[in-house]
Design an enzyme around this catalytic site. Structure first.
Site, PDB file in Angstrom:
ATOM      1  N   SER A  42       0.758  -1.253   0.000  1.00  0.00           N
ATOM      2  CA  SER A  42       0.000   0.000   0.000  1.00  0.00           C
ATOM      3  C   SER A  42       0.794   1.312   0.000  1.00  0.00           C
ATOM      4  CB  SER A  42      -0.940  -0.001   1.203  1.00  0.00           C
ATOM      5  OG  SER A  42      -1.399   1.296   1.481  1.00  0.00           O
ATOM      6  N   PHE A  43       0.607   2.101  -1.040  1.00  0.00           N
ATOM      7  CA  PHE A  43       1.099   3.483  -1.079  1.00  0.00           C
ATOM      8  C   PHE A  43       0.377   4.313  -0.019  1.00  0.00           C
ATOM      9  CE2 PHE A  43      -0.154   7.755  -2.358  1.00  0.00           C
ATOM     10  CZ  PHE A  43       1.064   8.381  -2.575  1.00  0.00           C
ATOM     11  N   THR A  88      -9.189   0.436  -3.237  1.00  0.00           N
ATOM     12  CA  THR A  88      -8.330   0.064  -4.348  1.00  0.00           C
ATOM     13  C   THR A  88      -8.765  -1.288  -4.914  1.00  0.00           C
ATOM     14  OG1 THR A  88      -6.016  -0.099  -5.073  1.00  0.00           O
ATOM     15  CG2 THR A  88      -6.539  -1.029  -2.911  1.00  0.00           C
ATOM     16  N   GLY A 104      -6.692  -1.991 -20.566  1.00  0.00           N
ATOM     17  CA  GLY A 104      -7.384  -2.532 -19.405  1.00  0.00           C
ATOM     18  C   GLY A 104      -8.760  -1.923 -19.233  1.00  0.00           C
ATOM     19  N   LYS A 118     -13.262  -1.237  -6.301  1.00  0.00           N
ATOM     20  CA  LYS A 118     -13.719   0.114  -6.654  1.00  0.00           C
ATOM     21  C   LYS A 118     -15.136   0.126  -7.237  1.00  0.00           C
ATOM     22  CE  LYS A 118      -9.166   2.152  -7.358  1.00  0.00           C
ATOM     23  NZ  LYS A 118      -8.315   3.022  -8.184  1.00  0.00           N
ATOM     24  N   ASN A 129     -13.235   5.411  -5.143  1.00  0.00           N
ATOM     25  CA  ASN A 129     -11.972   5.163  -4.426  1.00  0.00           C
ATOM     26  C   ASN A 129     -11.878   5.957  -3.125  1.00  0.00           C
ATOM     27  OD1 ASN A 129     -11.392   7.680  -5.943  1.00  0.00           O
ATOM     28  ND2 ASN A 129      -9.305   7.383  -5.205  1.00  0.00           N
TER      29      ASN A 129
END
Length: 242
Positions: A14-15, A59, A123, A63, A84
């Site tokens: 995780s950021f 995340t 994507g 979402k 988010n």
């Protein structure tokens, strides 16, 4: 102590937890940021009933799925179809927002040039929906690229030289190339890239993906998702504190 956190699956990397933990420490805020690592979205109920929790980031892969559990949606999040950011009001009612589109838009603007009229979005997951919304607001036409394309989408095998020269902006919304699988990359024909192309990778770990490296080799401008993450995180904080 107020608690904020990140909802996702397999999110040890995780950021958000690192970013907000540093922010809270530097600004001497009496808050804590946790990861809510759920294997199934149905496990979300105890999080919503915990009165200490004041805000949640969302995340992969929740979402879109999380929307069914929310009381209300911000109009932008509703149009995008992905959330988010979750905010709680004083009655523990939940409202979903999307700050991804803001982070992407503001981080992309400095990279744009006058030749960019069309974009390929690699994507079709929740993140790609926010990217599509942002491009629409920037008047950039977009086409989704998928290994299993639906109607109005194309396959990677459909990307011809003419198409690559027409679509000057390419955004990787897939996880291909994310640590630890750093040798992976989207299967686009990189040989048709040039110095008017911009390659934007939503991945931030590693700092430079193979997708980015191969673009640079052809003279393209490249960026990763780190600036977008910072911008969307600060937007989240603003939403929670409005």
């Amino acid at each position: 102590m107020n608690i904020y956190g990140l909802l996702g699956r397999d999110i040890g990397y995780s950021f958000s937890r690192n970013y907000f933990s540093v922010k809270f420490k530097n600004e001497q805020l009496p808050h804590q940021y946790q990861n809510f690592d759920l294997q199934h979205i149905e496990e979300i109920t105890p999080i919503f009933t915990d009165a200490k929790i004041q805000g949640i980031n969302v995340t992969i892969p929740y979402k879109e799925e999380v929307i069914a559990y929310l009381d209300e949606l911000d109009p932008i999040a509703k149009e995008i179809g992905a959330v988010n950011v979750i905010k709680f009001d004083k009655d523990r009612k939940t409202k979903g927002y999307n700050s991804d589109y803001y982070g992407f838009t503001e981080s992309l603007k400095p990279l744009l040039n006058k030749t960019i009229k069309k974009a390929l979005i690699l994507g079709t997951g929740g993140a790609s929906k926010a990217i599509a919304y942002a491009l629409k607001k920037l008047d950039i036409t977009y086409t989704f690229v998928s290994r299993n394309p639906d109607e109005n989408q194309v396959n990677y095998t459909d990307l011809t030289k003419d198409m690559m020269q027409e679509f000057k902006l390419i955004i990787n919304c897939t996880p291909l190339g994310t640590h630890p699988h750093v040798d992976n990359y989207p299967a686009i024909p990189y040989e048709f890239l040039g110095d008017n192309h911009v390659l934007y990778d939503l991945i931030y770990n590693p700092e430079e993906t193979v997708f980015m490296k191969r673009g640079k080799e052809k003279g393209a401008k490249v960026t990763n998702g780190s600036r977008m993450l910072v911008l969307q995180a600060e937007k989240s904080w603003n939403i929670w504190n409005e």
